[in-house]
Design an enzyme around this catalytic site. Structure first.
Site, short mmCIF file in Angstrom:
data_model
loop_
_atom_site.label_atom_id
_atom_site.label_comp_id
_atom_site.label_asym_id
_atom_site.label_seq_id
_atom_site.Cartn_x
_atom_site.Cartn_y
_atom_site.Cartn_z
N ASP A 1 0.85 -1.19 0.00
CA ASP A 1 0.00 0.00 0.00
C ASP A 1 0.88 1.25 0.00
O ASP A 1 2.05 1.20 0.43
CB ASP A 1 -0.87 0.03 1.27
CG ASP A 1 -1.80 -1.17 1.35
OD1 ASP A 1 -2.14 -1.74 0.30
OD2 ASP A 1 -2.17 -1.54 2.48
N1 URA Z 1 -0.95 -6.01 3.93
C1 URA Z 1 -1.48 -4.77 3.94
O1 URA Z 1 -2.50 -4.54 4.56
N2 URA Z 1 -0.85 -3.81 3.26
C2 URA Z 1 0.30 -3.99 2.58
O2 URA Z 1 0.84 -3.05 2.02
C3 URA Z 1 0.85 -5.29 2.58
C4 URA Z 1 0.20 -6.29 3.26
#
Ligand code: URA
Length: 235
Positions: free
Chosen positions: A103
């Site tokens: 993310d």
């Molecule tokens: N899980 C998440 O919630 N976000 C990420 O960026 C990676 C794994």
């Protein structure tokens, strides 16, 4: 392989720029200056020199990036900075992409490569390559919450996650190892277990930890040993 294609794939030159550099007489194959962009070359056998610097031919490239907050795991975006924009010109080549997404607000280890089969293998849950995350949580970590995550928790939309390896690191920090990568998975797992992730960092892929000497936004090539650890792990 065509000489212009080789330069386009192994350097930060575009194919068009590569053609010009060749026509300008800056490229040698062995001892001969070659001005024909379509000249056929075997990069495994012949030394290609660009402006006096020998080209270190690599079929594929594997980079470890310490992703900072605020950039996205995509190859192109019109509004936000992408992980590819962080790659310095000397390490950049066409075809690079992030093997798996973090993310925008997640930090840490992103593997960039142009080897599609390798990327597929490290991402596929079937190959059991664990991704390690450290989650900072809004509420104290309880044994009950860890047990739920460990057991293969059901997310709020009914998706069931594979059992995860999880342990508390401090009052509000947990380390989690996952072999799958569902959308916002870590955040959704902790939400389903009654807590909330306020910061997330990926610290390892398989048995390869993120190099602590890489500052946020920096990247380097994977070392031979690191690559072979991952390649052997996938099998
Ligand atoms: N899980 C998440 O919630 N976000 C990420 O960026 C990676 C794994």
């Amino acid at each position: 392989m065509r000489l212009d294609k080789l330069l386009g794939s192994q350097t930060d030159l575009s194919r068009k720029e590569a053609r010009q550099v060749i026509k300008d007489g800056l490229v040698q194959v062995g001892d001969s200056v070659i001005r024909d962009p379509g000249f056929s070359v075997d990069p495994e056998q012949e030394t290609v020199t660009v402006a006096g610097t020998p080209l270190a031919y690599k079929e594929y490239l594997y980079l470890m990036l310490n992703k900072p907050e605020g950039c996205i795991s995509a190859t192109e975006d019109h509004t936000q900075k992408t992980v590819l924009e962080l790659v310095p010109p000397e390490l950049y080549r066409d075809g690079l992409f992030p093997a798996g997404r973090l993310d925008a607000d997640t930090t840490g280890f992103v593997l960039l490569t142009d080897d599609g089969a390798f990327a597929h293998d490290i991402l596929s849950p079937k190959h059991h390559v664990q991704k390690t995350y450290i989650a900072t949580l809004a509420e104290p970590v309880t044994e009950e919450c860890l047990e739920k995550v460990r057991g293969g928790i059901e997310l709020k939309d009914g998706t069931v996650c594979l059992p995860a390896d999880v342990r508390a690191l401090s009052e509000r920090e947990a380390e989690l190892k996952l072999v799958e990568g569902k959308y916002h998975q870590v955040k959704r797992m902790f939400a389903a277990a009654g807590n909330r992730v306020v910061a997330l960092r990926r610290t390892a892929i398989g048995d390869v930890p993120l190099d602590p000497s890489l500052a946020p936004g920096e990247c380097r090539e994977l070392r031979k040993e690191e690559l072979s650890v991952l390649q052997n792990r996938q099998k």
